[in-house]
Design a protein around this motif. Structure first.
Motif, mmCIF file in Angstrom:
data_model
loop_
_atom_site.group_PDB
_atom_site.id
_atom_site.type_symbol
_atom_site.label_atom_id
_atom_site.label_comp_id
_atom_site.label_asym_id
_atom_site.label_seq_id
_atom_site.Cartn_x
_atom_site.Cartn_y
_atom_site.Cartn_z
ATOM 1 N N GLU A 1 0.759 -1.182 -0.040
ATOM 2 C CA GLU A 1 0.065 0.096 -0.063
ATOM 3 C C GLU A 1 0.949 1.115 0.153
ATOM 4 O O GLU A 1 0.576 2.276 -0.672
ATOM 5 N N SER A 2 2.077 1.291 0.794
ATOM 6 C CA SER A 2 2.694 2.502 0.947
ATOM 7 C C SER A 2 3.284 2.606 -0.525
ATOM 8 O O SER A 2 3.563 3.612 -0.937
ATOM 9 N N LYS A 3 3.798 1.496 -1.113
ATOM 10 C CA LYS A 3 4.602 1.598 -2.466
ATOM 11 C C LYS A 3 3.655 2.364 -3.616
ATOM 12 O O LYS A 3 3.944 3.348 -4.208
ATOM 13 N N TRP A 4 2.474 1.865 -3.548
ATOM 14 C CA TRP A 4 1.486 2.358 -4.708
ATOM 15 C C TRP A 4 0.975 3.732 -4.452
ATOM 16 O O TRP A 4 0.903 4.374 -5.311
ATOM 17 N N TRP B 1 3.645 5.977 -5.644
ATOM 18 C CA TRP B 1 3.404 5.919 -7.284
ATOM 19 C C TRP B 1 2.178 6.708 -7.881
ATOM 20 O O TRP B 1 2.461 7.409 -8.699
ATOM 21 N N TRP B 2 0.961 6.613 -7.141
ATOM 22 C CA TRP B 2 0.079 7.520 -7.484
ATOM 23 C C TRP B 2 0.263 8.869 -7.476
ATOM 24 O O TRP B 2 0.040 9.913 -8.259
ATOM 25 N N LEU B 3 0.722 9.077 -6.368
ATOM 26 C CA LEU B 3 0.974 10.753 -6.047
ATOM 27 C C LEU B 3 2.150 11.008 -7.377
ATOM 28 O O LEU B 3 1.812 12.190 -7.763
ATOM 29 N N THR C 1 -1.323 2.593 -15.041
ATOM 30 C CA THR C 1 -2.224 2.267 -13.658
ATOM 31 C C THR C 1 -3.443 1.207 -14.091
ATOM 32 O O THR C 1 -4.048 1.430 -15.134
ATOM 33 N N VAL C 2 -3.826 0.424 -13.183
ATOM 34 C CA VAL C 2 -5.105 -0.361 -13.383
ATOM 35 C C VAL C 2 -6.303 0.483 -13.269
ATOM 36 O O VAL C 2 -7.298 0.141 -13.799
ATOM 37 N N ASP D 1 -0.925 -3.510 -7.462
ATOM 38 C CA ASP D 1 0.292 -4.395 -7.333
ATOM 39 C C ASP D 1 0.441 -5.523 -8.319
ATOM 40 O O ASP D 1 1.344 -5.824 -9.158
ATOM 41 N N LEU D 2 -0.739 -6.086 -8.405
ATOM 42 C CA LEU D 2 -0.790 -7.453 -9.147
ATOM 43 C C LEU D 2 -0.754 -6.984 -10.698
ATOM 44 O O LEU D 2 -0.261 -7.789 -11.419
ATOM 45 N N TRP D 3 -1.409 -6.061 -10.910
ATOM 46 C CA TRP D 3 -1.331 -5.615 -12.341
ATOM 47 C C TRP D 3 -0.108 -5.266 -12.815
ATOM 48 O O TRP D 3 0.195 -5.740 -14.016
#
Length: 1040
Positions: free
Chosen positions: A9-12, A15-17, A962-963, A952-954
């Motif tokens: 969760e912290s990783k993505w 990334w989104w930001l 992005t998914v 993450d799985l995507w």
RNA sequence: GCGGGAAUGGCGGAAUGGUAGACGCGCUGGUCUCAAACACCAGUGACUUCACGGUCAUGCGAGUUCGAGUCUCGCUUCCCGCACCA
């Protein structure tokens, strides 16, 4: 490799930001979808698990719509003006802007934790001058417009002036304060500027007026009707009185009919629409003027919905505040009338409402004349007639109206039947419209439908009255004598209000030294230096500020174009986004925010500034997530028909050490140096009558050597302040005990309540650890058990469980800091991850329904997410997906899920979506399916619910974008079909067994097969078959 | 009093008029373990039966229907809103 939400969760999120994944542009090439949550007031208490419910649901819809090709606006902001921050400022001297900023930061952190797809570049705050500049601007537009009844819309006041110049008010049909006397162009020309200005105020859509308002002394401000509940202030529960004051007012009544009609074109819940209809309270009837006997030229106007009963009027009743009362009262009645008026004025709203059935009143000694039959009827005053509704006077028809009947019976006034259907008038009035009229002059022998128009017509031709529509809706008081709100962009000149020039907006809130009214009782803004307008500060600015609902009455437009400094919202932006497609928020705003917003929107629509009459096409009200509080004691002693409730906040637990309660005994001044004291037991008294029960507990605790802390909640504290006698009893019961009063006032909960001799204070934060888990009470009730055996808790809410232990029951109630039942979403996210928290919150039940939070169940959802992950990643970290072709069973499982989830998101049924995901995962596990062709679409389906895991799985599946932009999987109905169908077979409606038939079988074949079944023969037991119903693909029912 | 909504296992809750109780929690048993936790497998509305099976079950009472948790009528209880609005 284990599913580890923390790392994922912290990783993505980062990334989104970095990718600006959630940035939204006004892109006319794509269809738009605007989904909106009611923005929160950023309270100091932060979010609890109940708050994000609606945000999560709408986040799912927003992501789903985006994956379906929509350009989705899903913004968030803060309704950041409000009372709590100001109360806090009064106590601490900290500027509300500072504490508000802190609270917002905390909210933002909590919201960010949950992984919402808000476009934070579009954030709005109502307390930001760049925002409230436009709130002020809309206020000015309202001032500059009047409501024209011919055009049936708001028109510029300049046009009205032009018409006055030409023809006076002849032919002008406009909503106006009172039926202004006719004037000609010459009259108008003869008026001076001040007279003209004052006259025009009667037409403007916002205007200052002297009127009775709800004054709340404890809060030091006036309140609108929707801010008063059960005679006390909604916030804080303080007493409210009627007071005559000069206040800014909004002419919402001009829009009453349109607000009513508009309800038919919006998809809102029936309950909200009904509440709005009730609030507007349209009633059709007639106004009638009664002459007063012996007073030439004086008449009393009444409003009635039953003009057909006018021949049965045997007396008249005026509200005690009615203007004519002093003039009409005959000398002999002066004493009685004065006493009654005085008594009525002294009653609080609460008293008046709770004693509805009591008949009171006084005769004025004057008589009114019934215009239809010339009969003289006595005039009474009574407070069952409300000054604020209609004309404050009624014609009383005891045969047709129960209240009039009670009054007539009490004062021995005549009751005249007016319909041949009326019987038993000795016991009650008959309010029906049945039968034919008797004793009724010109309508004798007629039925209602025939009589009513005749009477109205007669009134109108004789100039005595007219058909009239009356509303319960009042104009909305728009001033608050507070600091932390939008300044009103107006200044005063010789008793006349004037607007600032537009270029001077925003009128920014000035700094002041103290957030309290001045010594002379003026609002806090009077403390500001140079709060004056014009060269040399000739004119004083308006000193009151706008109410809490001002900024929230238009904010959804600002999200469309949040940075615009030339307009509240650009034409292009509003033409693209138009209005809110789906609005989500609590039902508690039914007649406040949701009605005011519709009002302002209709006004902006009249000005051609916005394209839609209604601002929100569809509205969903999320339910409340409640908390569970332990209850050990519930004796049925009445006090205000309530119960005595004592909650054990900290029973005698073995495992819990004694608790430390911070207190301070400072008088008046607030200090943050806590003196720590130790208690063994705390009880909260919610309401009571019999204090001896509390006394018994106290004694028992004392004899055990336990220290007892007694907490009162806010409502009770209020009672204590109001009822001296109760307070005395409490003092006796709790001799020399410290008392702690709690409050729900947000945000910085350390609100103080003062008892007679002692000021105490606590910090709610220090209590947060004391929340009692119900299971612990059940397992460990040694001392309580003892106490119960000693009959100390006679009538207590204990039950013996099968193990022979006493179990304490619990109560489900609002989640609130003062009730120690708050669950923080941060804790959930830290322990299970945001995806799990999101899905569990959805899984709890339907969005619209209130339900208690129960943390235990979250493990089920966590297990699901772990298993879903396990389809992709093996325990040793190996990557499982393969490129094998999927089987029919696997495809059917996937497409069933696609179908169900798609349908259920559309109907906002998120709880069933989650179970469909669980079913899919369980099936794929049974099938040992690790095929990419199945798993990849499943990831896309899951993305709105568990965005972090899906992202993450995507990416592990090899995607780089992005998914969120992955296309929603298309449903292929072919995959849902099976080769064979299992038919349940019923005999006489009772299910007896199943048969499996080829999907292509004709009904006759199905029937034949069913008849061959052993279980069918057995159950028929030789009875002849009358009929056999085969519903293809569904069921077989054999009727014998 | 008026208006709106609801009532389904121990719990949260599923069921386009078509096998009531999906899914999850909890509980029970099993596998693993020295043991426990975790995990995995199985069972789980009530009553009845060795078993196959049977009977009763969606707040209560009627009705419509081949078939009702679902539709209609009448009650009961609870929640929410309004309430002396003439």
């Amino acid at each position: 490799m284990e599913y580890n939400p923390r790392d994922i969760e912290s990783k993505w999120r980062k990334w989104w930001l970095a990718q600006h994944t959630y940035r939204v542009s006004n892109d006319p090439s794509k269809p738009k979808f605007y989904i909106l949550n009611m923005f929160p007031y950023p309270s100091g208490a932060g979010l609890h698990v109940g708050h994000p419910l609606g945000y999560i649901a709408s986040d799912i819809v927003a992501r789903y719509k985006r994956q379906n090709g929509f350009n989705v606006l899903n913004p968030m902001g803060y309704d950041s003006f409000g009372l709590p921050a100001e109360q806090y400022a009064i106590q601490t001297g900290i500027h509300p802007a500072v504490s508000t900023e802190q609270n917002i930061q905390r909210y933002r952190e909590q919201l960010d934790n949950i992984g919402f797809c808000f476009d934070w570049d579009r954030e709005v705050r109502t307390s930001d001058p760049a925002f409230y500049k436009w709130t002020q601007w809309i206020f000015m537009k309202l001032f500059e417009h009047y409501y024209d009844l011919n055009a049936d819309k708001a028109l510029p006041i300049a046009g009205l002036i032009a018409r006055f110049d030409q023809n006076g008010n002849h032919g002008v049909r406009a909503v106006c304060d009172d039926d202004a006397p006719a004037f000609t162009a010459a009259d108008w020309a003869a008026m001076d500027d001040k007279q003209r200005s004052l006259l025009l105020l009667k037409y403007r859509l916002t205007f200052p007026e002297e009127s009775y308002v709800n004054w709340c002394a404890a809060l030091g401000t006036v309140l609108s009707n929707d801010e008063v509940k059960d005679g006390v202030s909604e916030r804080g529960g303080h007493p409210v009185e009627r007071k005559l004051m000069k206040q800014w007012s909004m002419r919402i009544t001009a829009y009453a009919d349109r607000l009513l009609e508009g309800l038919n074109e919006i998809d809102w819940s029936e309950s909200i629409k009904e509440q709005q209809r009730n609030w507007i309270g349209r009633s059709q009837g007639a106004s009638v003027r009664f002459a007063v006997d012996g007073h030439e030229g004086v008449s009393i106007e009444v409003f009635t919905t039953r003009v057909d009963t006018i021949y049965g009027a045997t007396f008249m009743v005026l509200a005690p505040e009615h203007d004519l009362v002093p003039r009409l009262t005959v000398p002999a009645q002066h004493a009685a009338v004065d006493a009654y008026v005085k008594w009525a004025a002294s009653r609080t709203e609460l008293e008046r409402m709770s004693e509805v059935k009591r008949v009171t009143g006084a005769a004025t000694g004057a008589f009114a004349v019934n215009p239809f039959n010339g009969q003289k009827i006595p005039i009474y005053i009574a407070d069952y007639v409300l000054a604020g509704y209609g004309t404050g006077a009624v014609m009383a028809v005891p045969s047709g109206d129960q209240r009039d009947w009670s009054f007539a019976t009490h004062f021995r006034l005549p009751i005249v039947p007016i319909s041949d259907a009326q019987q038993n008038l000795d016991t009650a009035a008959d309010p029906t419209k049945e039968g034919r009229y008797i004793n009724s002059g010109m309508i004798n022998g007629m039925a209602y439908d025939q009589a009513e128009p005749i009477l109205v017509n007669w009134l109108e031709t004789n100039g005595i009255g007219k058909g009239k529509v009356q509303y319960k809706l009042r104009n909305a008081v728009f001033s608050r004598q507070r600091y932390w709100g939008e300044p009103v962009p107006a200044y005063w000149n010789d008793g006349v209000p004037n607007l600032l020039p537009e270029k001077d907006l925003p009128l920014v809130l000035p700094a002041i030294d103290k957030y309290l009214p001045t010594e002379s009782g003026e609002p806090p803004l009077a403390r500001a230096d140079g709060w004056r307008y014009g060269p040399d500060g000739m004119h004083e600015y308006e000193l009151s500020t706008m109410p809490g609902w001002a900024g929230s009455s238009w904010y959804w437009y600002r999200y469309m174009d949040p940075q615009n400094d030339r307009e509240f919202c650009s034409k292009e932006a509003v033409d693209y986004w138009k209005c809110v497609d789906w609005y989500i928020g609590g039902a508690e705003h039914a007649v406040g925010h949701l009605l005011y917003s519709r009002f302002w929107n209709h006004f902006l629509y009249d000005l051609g500034l916005v394209p839609e009459r209604e601002f929100a096409k569809k509205l969903t009200n999320q339910g409340m997530i409640q908390g569970r509080s332990s209850l050990v004691f519930r004796a049925k002693e009445c006090f205000y028909e309530e119960y005595l409730w004592i909650k054990v906040l900290q029973p005698f637990f073995k495992d819990y050490g004694p608790m430390r309660i911070p207190t301070t005994k400072a008088e008046e001044t607030i200090t943050y140096d806590f003196a720590f004291e130790t208690y063994d037991l705390a009880i909260e008294v919610v309401s009571w009558k019999q204090t001896d029960k509390i006394e018994a507990i106290r004694k028992a605790a004392e004899s055990d050597g336990k220290r007892l802390l007694v907490l009162f909640n806010e409502e009770l504290a209020e009672c204590i302040n109001q009822h001296e006698r109760t307070a005395e009893k409490i003092n006796r019961a709790l001799l020399s005990r410290e008392r702690f009063f709690m409050t729900e006032l947000e945000p910085q909960v350390d609100q103080l309540f003062v008892s007679h001799d002692l000021t105490t204070k606590y910090s709610a934060d220090c209590f947060s650890k004391l929340h009692v888990d119900i299971s612990m009470v059940a397992d460990d009730v040694l001392d309580l058990e003892q106490a119960a055996q000693q009959q100390m808790f006679q009538g207590a809410n204990f039950k013996l469980n099968p193990e022979g232990k006493f179990v304490c029951s619990f109560e489900v109630e609002k989640m609130s800091k003062s009730k120690f039942n708050v669950v923080n979403p941060d804790d959930m996210v830290a322990q299970y991850g945001a995806d799990c928290y999101r899905m569990y919150e959805m899984f709890l039940g339907p969005i619209e329904v209130s339900k208690p939070w129960d943390t235990k169940g979250i493990t089920g959802v966590f297990g699901f997410l772990r298993r879903f992950w396990g389809q992709f990643v093996a325990e040793n970290g190996a990557w499982l997906p393969t490129d094998e072709a999927p089987t029919r069973d696997e495809l059917r499982a996937l497409h069933t899920c696609i179908k169900k989830v798609t349908e259920d998101i559309e109907r906002f049924s998120m709880n069933t979506c989650v179970s469909h995901f669980m079913i899919l995962t369980n099936e794929l596990r049974t099938l040992k399916c690790h095929k990419r062709a199945i798993l990849e679409p499943a990831v896309v389906l899951l993305a709105p619910f568990a965005p972090h895991l899906a992202e993450d799985l995507w990416h592990r599946l090899g995607h780089e974008t992005t998914v969120c932009d992955a296309t929603w999987p298309a449903l292929n109905e072919d995959f849902l079909k099976t080769d064979t169908v299992v038919y349940p077979v019923q005999i006489n409606g009772k299910h007896r067994g199943n048969i499996e038939v080829a999907a292509s079988a004709a009904p006759a074949e199905v029937e034949a097969l069913a008849m061959q079944q052993e279980f069918v023969r057995r159950n028929l037991d030789g009875a002849p078959v009358k009929k056999c119903i085969v519903i293809p693909g569904r069921i077989v029912n054999i009727v014998a």
